[in-house]
Every structure is written in structure tokens, then in C-alpha cells.
Scaffold this motif. Structure first.
Motif, PDB file in Angstrom:
ATOM      1  N   ARG A  91      -5.219   7.402  -5.366  1.00 35.86           N
ATOM      2  CA  ARG A  91      -4.945   7.219  -3.942  1.00 35.86           C
ATOM      3  C   ARG A  91      -4.367   5.838  -3.633  1.00 35.86           C
ATOM      4  N   GLY A  92      -3.939   5.123  -4.627  1.00 35.17           N
ATOM      5  CA  GLY A  92      -3.310   3.831  -4.386  1.00 35.17           C
ATOM      6  C   GLY A  92      -4.121   2.694  -4.969  1.00 35.17           C
ATOM      7  N   GLN A  93      -3.409   1.715  -5.483  1.00 34.81           N
ATOM      8  CA  GLN A  93      -4.064   0.566  -6.091  1.00 34.81           C
ATOM      9  C   GLN A  93      -4.576  -0.429  -5.064  1.00 34.81           C
ATOM     10  N   ILE A  94      -3.987  -0.431  -3.879  1.00 38.78           N
ATOM     11  CA  ILE A  94      -4.339  -1.402  -2.838  1.00 38.78           C
ATOM     12  C   ILE A  94      -4.871  -0.657  -1.631  1.00 38.78           C
ATOM     13  N   GLY A  95      -6.077  -1.008  -1.201  1.00 39.58           N
ATOM     14  CA  GLY A  95      -6.681  -0.413  -0.030  1.00 39.58           C
ATOM     15  C   GLY A  95      -6.566  -1.311   1.184  1.00 39.58           C
ATOM     16  N   TRP A 155      -0.159   2.723   5.681  1.00 39.64           N
ATOM     17  CA  TRP A 155       1.090   2.969   4.981  1.00 39.64           C
ATOM     18  C   TRP A 155       2.107   3.585   5.929  1.00 39.64           C
ATOM     19  N   LEU A 156       3.380   3.420   5.580  1.00 35.44           N
ATOM     20  CA  LEU A 156       4.490   3.961   6.350  1.00 35.44           C
ATOM     21  C   LEU A 156       5.488   4.586   5.389  1.00 35.44           C
ATOM     22  N   PRO A 157       6.298   5.539   5.854  1.00 30.84           N
ATOM     23  CA  PRO A 157       7.334   6.136   4.984  1.00 30.84           C
ATOM     24  C   PRO A 157       8.350   5.093   4.534  1.00 30.84           C
ATOM     25  N   ASP A 158       8.961   5.354   3.409  1.00 33.98           N
ATOM     26  CA  ASP A 158       9.903   4.395   2.828  1.00 33.98           C
ATOM     27  C   ASP A 158      11.093   4.143   3.753  1.00 33.98           C
ATOM     28  N   ARG A 159      11.552   5.176   4.448  1.00 34.86           N
ATOM     29  CA  ARG A 159      12.705   4.991   5.337  1.00 34.86           C
ATOM     30  C   ARG A 159      12.361   4.066   6.491  1.00 34.86           C
ATOM     31  N   VAL A 160      11.156   4.210   7.041  1.00 35.54           N
ATOM     32  CA  VAL A 160      10.733   3.328   8.131  1.00 35.54           C
ATOM     33  C   VAL A 160      10.614   1.885   7.633  1.00 35.54           C
ATOM     34  N   LEU A 161      10.070   1.716   6.432  1.00 34.79           N
ATOM     35  CA  LEU A 161       9.945   0.373   5.871  1.00 34.79           C
ATOM     36  C   LEU A 161      11.312  -0.250   5.606  1.00 34.79           C
ATOM     37  N   LEU A 162      12.257   0.537   5.103  1.00 41.94           N
ATOM     38  CA  LEU A 162      13.585  -0.002   4.818  1.00 41.94           C
ATOM     39  C   LEU A 162      14.280  -0.450   6.096  1.00 41.94           C
ATOM     40  N   VAL A 163      14.206   0.362   7.150  1.00 43.13           N
ATOM     41  CA  VAL A 163      14.799  -0.032   8.431  1.00 43.13           C
ATOM     42  C   VAL A 163      14.118  -1.281   8.982  1.00 43.13           C
ATOM     43  N   SER A 164      12.805  -1.352   8.856  1.00 39.71           N
ATOM     44  CA  SER A 164      12.067  -2.521   9.339  1.00 39.71           C
ATOM     45  C   SER A 164      12.466  -3.777   8.580  1.00 39.71           C
ATOM     46  N   TRP A 165      12.622  -3.676   7.254  1.00 40.22           N
ATOM     47  CA  TRP A 165      13.030  -4.844   6.477  1.00 40.22           C
ATOM     48  C   TRP A 165      14.457  -5.257   6.805  1.00 40.22           C
ATOM     49  N   ALA A 210       0.826  -1.211   0.000  1.00 38.20           N
ATOM     50  CA  ALA A 210       0.000   0.000   0.000  1.00 38.20           C
ATOM     51  C   ALA A 210       0.858   1.259   0.000  1.00 38.20           C
ATOM     52  N   SER A 211       2.008   1.208   0.662  1.00 35.26           N
ATOM     53  CA  SER A 211       2.863   2.395   0.729  1.00 35.26           C
ATOM     54  C   SER A 211       3.483   2.712  -0.622  1.00 35.26           C
ATOM     55  N   SER A 212       3.878   1.694  -1.370  1.00 30.06           N
ATOM     56  CA  SER A 212       4.514   1.923  -2.669  1.00 30.06           C
ATOM     57  C   SER A 212       3.506   2.231  -3.771  1.00 30.06           C
ATOM     58  N   ALA A 213       2.245   1.814  -3.596  1.00 26.12           N
ATOM     59  CA  ALA A 213       1.234   2.023  -4.636  1.00 26.12           C
ATOM     60  C   ALA A 213       0.472   3.322  -4.468  1.00 26.12           C
ATOM     61  N   ARG A 214       0.751   4.088  -3.417  1.00 25.34           N
ATOM     62  CA  ARG A 214      -0.007   5.318  -3.168  1.00 25.34           C
ATOM     63  C   ARG A 214       0.584   6.490  -3.941  1.00 25.34           C
ATOM     64  N   ASP A 215      -0.223   7.511  -4.097  1.00 27.11           N
ATOM     65  CA  ASP A 215       0.246   8.771  -4.679  1.00 27.11           C
ATOM     66  C   ASP A 215       0.827   9.651  -3.563  1.00 27.11           C
ATOM     67  N   GLN A 216       1.968  10.247  -3.793  1.00 25.99           N
ATOM     68  CA  GLN A 216       2.655  11.004  -2.755  1.00 25.99           C
ATOM     69  C   GLN A 216       1.853  12.210  -2.275  1.00 25.99           C
ATOM     70  N   ASP A 217       0.988  12.759  -3.130  1.00 24.07           N
ATOM     71  CA  ASP A 217       0.220  13.943  -2.767  1.00 24.07           C
ATOM     72  C   ASP A 217      -1.184  13.626  -2.272  1.00 24.07           C
ATOM     73  N   ALA A 218      -1.738  12.503  -2.728  1.00 26.74           N
ATOM     74  CA  ALA A 218      -3.126  12.187  -2.393  1.00 26.74           C
ATOM     75  C   ALA A 218      -3.261  11.210  -1.242  1.00 26.74           C
ATOM     76  N   GLY A 219      -2.153  10.774  -0.649  1.00 23.16           N
ATOM     77  CA  GLY A 219      -2.247   9.853   0.475  1.00 23.16           C
ATOM     78  C   GLY A 219      -2.448   8.417   0.020  1.00 23.16           C
ATOM     79  N   SER A 220      -3.018   7.609   0.901  1.00 18.29           N
ATOM     80  CA  SER A 220      -3.196   6.185   0.625  1.00 18.29           C
ATOM     81  C   SER A 220      -4.551   5.734   1.118  1.00 18.29           C
TER      82      SER A 220
END
Length: 690
Positions: A403-407, A80-90, A66-76
């Protein structure tokens, strides 16, 4: 307004709450299989992380989608979480799981199973054993090392890609095989358990095998404890150097209690072989065998108890068809609040267990069969055209939305898919009996077994999670943080790219093998399954061959208090089927129809009583196959034919020559014509030959 919608505060709170729920669930699983108070921390903490991190991956994958499929301006639309948080988590989840799988858990597992007294000696033993294992792994992966370094050059990036790719390939091979087996086994188990009578017969069929393994485990433990008792009697020689160790082993042994005089196998004093020179290695090996034998005994006692409880419950439901009532005993004052609480009357309990549970299992069987078909179809079709993947259609609900392909609904469905794939793979670990006797026992699992199962959970989670991503369209998963972190290294070389796309199609092999019972047919071909000796052909009662009749009588004798093992398992756990147990309701009594009761309760298990053949055929017509039933009917028809007199007088004046072996007296003593013997061979044999 856009800033408020794009704020991840709500998603972060949801993620933290979900992690707390996952942690609580892991603690409950640990409490179910391990005694938390007596289990050392060096076992509990790694097992907690080995189970919690894979469970968090089931949460991270949908959030990443959901985080990668969202639009940066329109939300999700979803969590969803920021990319940096997801990268640290992975990074934390993957590398900690990698370290647990390949280094920490194997070392601690061998440390718990070492058998030595001193921690230093146990650690040296564990490091030596794991050094041999790692040398074998390195030898198996040396071809991959050469391929990577020749193709991509020797660099930190290629070395990192090598570690990720080899770990993923090995985990995916094991995961595909186990998942393919589980995708068929789970629906089949639900369908089979829907039939009450069939379930009872399968329980009775498993009883002789479990009972025999329980006796073997008890016998093995007795021999080892007798060996310890013989060591304790030595006062001189090399045994003096290890007097404290031997006394400690003797204090932990309970030979009089674990060796009752009423065992089915009337055993004499075990043959004890003690070496003349006692060494530290010998005592460590003896300690290790004792620990494994105690846990093996506890395992089969627990399996026997659960089998008895299932048999009584199933028999009570089957017997309720006549009275339409299921009664339960009164709860003890010492029982928990869950055991004291009941919501059903006897009639509603009958409706629930006899009708609702059976039809609900059929519904779940159909539902999981469709889910298994969708997974197998997606594995095969993704290498042809990922757009035809059924799983992709159920996850991606808004393909053209800003607003994202996955809800949120797609995230929940994605979590359910990954959870079912992991459950199918992990349930196969308990069914495939090739894991050196390891098993999960309620509140008494061996430390080494618990570490091994936790290691398999950690090993299978990452490959299955990434395999699920490949079910979706490349436009969806190429932008995820998970793919950028792991997928690009898996597809770092052309060989890795082809392996990731083509190997999952081999899931058809374990699926077909389980669906058509190829395992049993292979065992029959090589001589390990379905072998019947000549002495067992006349044993139509099935006693001594592990049939359901023998299991039925074993269960009946145990419930009636005539078991040869007595109350042997009282020290290993609560035996809930024993009527005298104050902590449980009174279990229903297992009843057997009068026409099938051809043995008395006091007879031995291995006895083979004679039973009238014709009566047994009338009572149990379902035990013979089509060819046997057809042969019986043909033989009975021919035996009742009365040939005409002119046919009976044919050949009376002709005598058979002696060189042919003729014997007039023997021929005249035969009952019936020679024509009837073509089908039966002889009345004295009592069976039909086709």
C-alpha cells in the motif's frame, strides 16, 4: 472495496483545505510586513504568488512521494493525487515561480524603486536596469549554453534542459550556503537566548550600533529634505519646468519634525549642494534617495523600539529572581482582546518566563541541533550510500508494503524536513548583511525590499525541495512526477549528474565557518574586526567603542525619558516602550545595580568618565581574560615583595656612566625595583605588558 480505497476524493479535499490554509498564512505574512490598503496591487499580487507557490511545494513533494510509492490496485497509506494532476501542479508551480524569479519580480522591483513620476518613465528605467542584469546573467551562462549544445545538440529539449539546469545550479549554490549558515545559527540562537543575563548583555551590546545607525539614517534624511527645501525656493531657471514635482517632494518632507534640536550630534544647517541645471534624471535620483532614506529611518527606529522592548522584558525577568513575581501594567481600554487577556498570575508568570521558557529553549536548541546534524550527515553520505541517510529512515516507514512505502506520518515528517531546510536558508538572509540595506520592517517594508525577499523565497524553494528528494533512495524518488519533470533535465548531462551528487557536500564549508566563527577571524586578519586604537586601550569603560556598558546607559536614558532623540519615532510607528503610550501596558523599568552605576543619566554618550580601576576589577571580574588576570596577579605579587637589605644595598657604590644615559636623580625617583617594571613597564601606565 478497492475502488473506494483508491478514490482520491478525500486527498483532493485535504489538498484544497491545505492550500486555503497556506493562502491565509501568506496573507497574514503580507499584512504583518506591508500596509495592505496603501500598497498597490502590482506589488501585492506577485508577492502573494511568490510566497504561496513555494509554500505549496512543501505540500506537493510529500504528496508526490506517497502517490508514486503506492500500489495502483491497493491504494495508498497517505494523501495522494493522480499523476496527471501532479504533473499539471508541478508545471504551474515551477514555471510560474521561474517567471516570477527571473523576469516579473526584478522588473516590478526596479519599477517600484525608479523614482520617476510617470509610469512610462518608470517602466523604461526598470527595463533598462533589468536588461543590464539579464545581459550579465547571459554572459555568465554562455559557457553552459555552449556545453549543452555541443553535448546534446541544438533542440527545444536541450534548451529547456539548459534553462532548468542553470536555474537549479545557481539556486542550489545560494541555498547550500545560506542553509549551512542557518543550520548552525538557529540552534546557537536558542542556546544563547536561554541565558537571561547573557541575553540582556547581548541586547545592551547591540544598542550602540543600532543607535548609531538610527542617527545616521536620520542625518541622511535631513540632508535630503534640506536639499528639497532648497529646490522649493527656486522660482526661476530650469526648476520652473519641474515645479509640480518639486512641490510634491516638498509636501512629503517633514523637515521640522524630523530634525529636533536635541540630537546627540549637535548638527548645524546641512550643507546643501543643488546643481544649477535641474534635470529629470536628477529629480528621479533625488526621489529614489528620499524614498530609501525614509524607509531606512523607519527600519532603524523599529529596530530600536524592539530592542528597548526586549531589554525591558529581559530585565524584568532577571529582576524577578528576588521577588518571584512579574507584574505587568493594566491594559488600555483601546487595546485588542489579545492584549487584555492574561492567563498567568504574577507568580506563575515568573515560573513561566524564568524557568519554562529558558529550559524549553534549551530543549529546542538540542532538538534543532540534532536535526541540523541529520541534514548535514545526509548531504555528505548520499554521495557515498543513500541507504545510510537518516532522513530517509524517518520518511520511509513501510519499505516492503503493497500500500505504499510512505504513509501520512512520513508525509508530515517530510514536510517538516523541507520546512526546516527552507527556514534555515531564509533566516540567513536577515543575518548576512550584504543585501544593499534591504530589510523587512513591520507594516512599513519598502516595496523594492519586499519584492527582493519574495524573489529569494521563490528562488530557493525548488532547489531545496529537489535536494531533499535526493536524500531518499533512488528507488523511491526516481518514480516521482517531480523527478520526471525536473530531475531528468538536471541530470541530462554527466556534468549535471556529478554536480547534483557532489556539490551539496560543500555544505560543510558554511557550517564550519559559522560553527568556528571563521568570518570574524577573517575580518580580524584583514583588519576589519576587533581593531583597537592606542587611544582606546585606556578606555576600559568602553564608552565610544560600542560596548555593553554604553548600550546599557543608552537604554536606561531612553526608558527614563532623557533620550537625545526625544520622541522622534512617534510618526514612524507605535513605540511600545514609552510609558505614555495608551495602546500598551506599562513597560517595566530597566534597573541597573548600584555598584555599576558610574554615570549619571544626563551625561553624553561619548563622554569617558574616569572610574577607579581596582573597584571595577572587583565588580566586573568577567571582563578580563585569562592572560590579563594572570598578569594583574603577577604584578600585584611582585609589587608587594620587600627585598632584603643586603639586596637593596647592592650597586649603591656603582654609578652608571653618562654615555649609557644614566640619571641618578631620575633613577632614585622611581618607585619600586627595576624587576617589577619587566611586567608592567611603569606604574604611571597603569596596565600590564606581556
Amino acid at each position: 472495496m478497492i475502488t473506494e480505497v483508491s478514490s482520491p476524493v478525500g486527498s483532493e479535499i485535504f489538498s484544497l483545505v491545505a492550500l486555503l490554509v497556506i493562502s491565509l498564512g501568506v496573507l497574514l505574512v503580507l499584512r504583518h510586513y506591508l500596509p495592505l490598503r496603501t500598497t498597490p496591487a502590482y506589488l501585492l499580487v506577485p508577492i502573494f504568488f511568490a510566497l504561496g507557490l513555494p509554500a505549496s511545494i512543501i505540500l506537493l513533494v510529500p504528496i508526490d512521494l506517497a502517490s508514486s510509492a503506492r500500489d495502483q490496485d491497493a491504494g495508498s497509506r497517505g494523501i495522494w493525487l493522480p499523476d496527471r494532476v501532479l504533473l499539471v501542479s508541478w508545471r504551474i508551480s515551477y514555471w510560474l515561480t521561474f517567471a516570477l524569479t527571473w523576469f516579473i519580480l526584478p522588473i516590478l522591483a526596479e519599477y517600484a524603486d525608479a523614482g520617476y513620476r510617470e509610469p512610462k518613465d518608470r517602466l523604461i528605467y526598470s527595463l533598462r536596469s533589468n536588461a543590464q542584469y539579464q545581459a550579465m546573467v547571459f554572459g555568465a551562462g554562455i559557457i553552459g549554453i555552449i556545453y549543452f549544445f555541443v553535448t546534446m545538440g541544438a533542440s527545444p529539449t536541450s534548451f529547456k534542459a539548459l534553462l532548468m539546469a542553470l536555474a537549479y545550479c545557481w539556486g542550489l549554490i545560494l541555498a547550500i550556503y545560506l542553509m549551512g549558515h542557518g543550520l548552525v545559527a538557529i540552534p546557537r540562537r536558542l542556546f544563547r537566548s536561554a541565558s537571561i543575563s547573557g541575553k540582556l548583555k547581548r541586547i545592551q551590546g547591540n544598542a550602540p550600533k543600532i543607535h548609531e545607525k538610527m542617527e545616521d539614517a536620520i542625518h541622511n534624511l535631513q540632508n535630503l529634505e534640506a536639499q528639497v527645501a532648497a529646490l522649493a525656493q527656486r522660482k526661476t531657471g530650469s526648476a520652473k519646468d519641474f515645479r509640480d514635482w518639486i512641490e510634491e517632494l516638498a509636501d512629503e518632507s517633514h523637515l521640522p519634525e524630523s530634525r529636533p534640536r536635541t540630537l546627540t550630534r549637535r548638527m548645524s544647517t546641512p550643507e546643501v549642494t543643488v546643481p544649477n541645471v535641474i534635470t529629470e534624471r536628477y529629480l528621479a535620483d533625488l526621489s529614489r534617495k528620499l524614498m530609501r532614506a525614509r524607509h531606512s529611518r523607519t527600519r532603524y527606529l523599529d529596530e530600536w523600539d524592539r530592542l528597548l522592548q526586549d531589554a525591558t522584558d529581559t530585565q524584568a525577568v532577571l529582576d524577578s529572581a528576588a521577588s518571584r513575581r512579574i507584574e505587568i501594567g493594566q491594559a488600555s481600554p483601546d487595546s485588542s482582546i489579545w492584549e487584555k487577556t492574561t492567563l498567568f498570575t504574577p507568580y506563575t508568570r515568573y515560573l513561566y518566563k524564568y524557568y519554562f521558557v529558558s529550559y524549553f529553549r534549551i530543549f529546542l536548541g538540542v532538538f534543532f541541533s540534532l536535526a541540523s546534524f541529520c541534514i548535514v550527515w545526509s548531504e555528505v553520505i548520499k554521495s557515498i550510500n543513500p541507504l545510510f541517510s537518516v532522513i530517509a529512515v524517518t520518511v520511509v516507514h513501510h519499505p516492503d508494503s503493497e500500500r505504499g512505502q510512505i504513509g501520512f506520518a512520513g508525509q508530515v515528517i517530510a514536510s517538516c524536513w523541507i520546512l526546516y531546510m527552507c527556514a534555515a536558508a531564509l533566516t540567513s538572509l536577515a543575518e548576512v548583511k550584504v543585501w544593499r540595506g534591504r530589510a523587512l520592517v513591520r507594516r512599513n517594508t519598502h516595496g523594492e525590499s519586499a519584492m527582493w525577499y519574495a524573489m529569494q523565497v521563490a528562488k530557493l524553494s525548488v532547489p531545496l525541495a529537489f535536494n531533499f528528494l535526493t536524500f531518499l533512495s533512488p528507488d523511491v524518488y526516481d518514480t516521482t512526477v517531480f523527478y520526471k519533470f525536473l530531475g531528468q533535465y538536471i541530470k541530462f548531462t554527466p556534468l549535471g549528474l556529478w554536480f547534483d551528487w557532489l556539490f551539496p557536500t560543500f555544505i560543510l564549508v558554511p557550517v564550519c565557518a559559522t560553527l568556528f566563527n571563521l568570518y570574524g577571524k577573517v575580518k580580524n586578519c584583514i583588519g576589519f574586526g576587533g581593531v583597537i586604537d592606542d587611544d582606546d586601550e585606556d578606555n576600559e569603560t568602553g564608552y565610544g567603542t560600542g560596548s555593553w556598558r554604553e548600550g546599557r546607559d543608552l537604554i536606561e536614558r531612553e526608558l527614563q525619558g532623557h533620550s537625545s532623540l526625544g520622541r522622534l519615532g512617534a510618526s514612524g510607528g507605535i513605540r511600545s516602550h514609552v510609558p505614555n503610550n495608551p495602546n500598551n501596558r506599562t513597560a517595566p523599568t530597566l534597573t541597573v545595580p548600584p555598584e555599576e552605576r558610574h554615570r549619571t543619566l544626563g551625561q553624553s554618550t561619548t563622554s569617558r568618565p574616569g572610574v577607579d580601576r581596582q573597584a571595577r576589577q572587583e565588580v566586573e571580574p568577567g571582563d578580563e581574560n585569562f592572560f590579563e588576570a594572570f598578569g594583574h596577579r603577577v604584578k600585584n605579587t611582585i609589587d608587594t615583595i620587600s627585598p632584603p637589605k643586603w639586596f637593596q644595598n647592592v650597586g649603591e657604590s656603582i654609578k652608571r656612566p653618562k654615555w649609557v644615559g644614566g640619571n641618578d636623580e631620575a633613577e632614585s625617583s622611581r618607585s619600586g625595583s627595576d624587576f617589577t617594571r619587566w611586567f608592567g613597564g611603569g606604574r604611571q601606565e597603569g596596565r600590564v605588558r606581556l
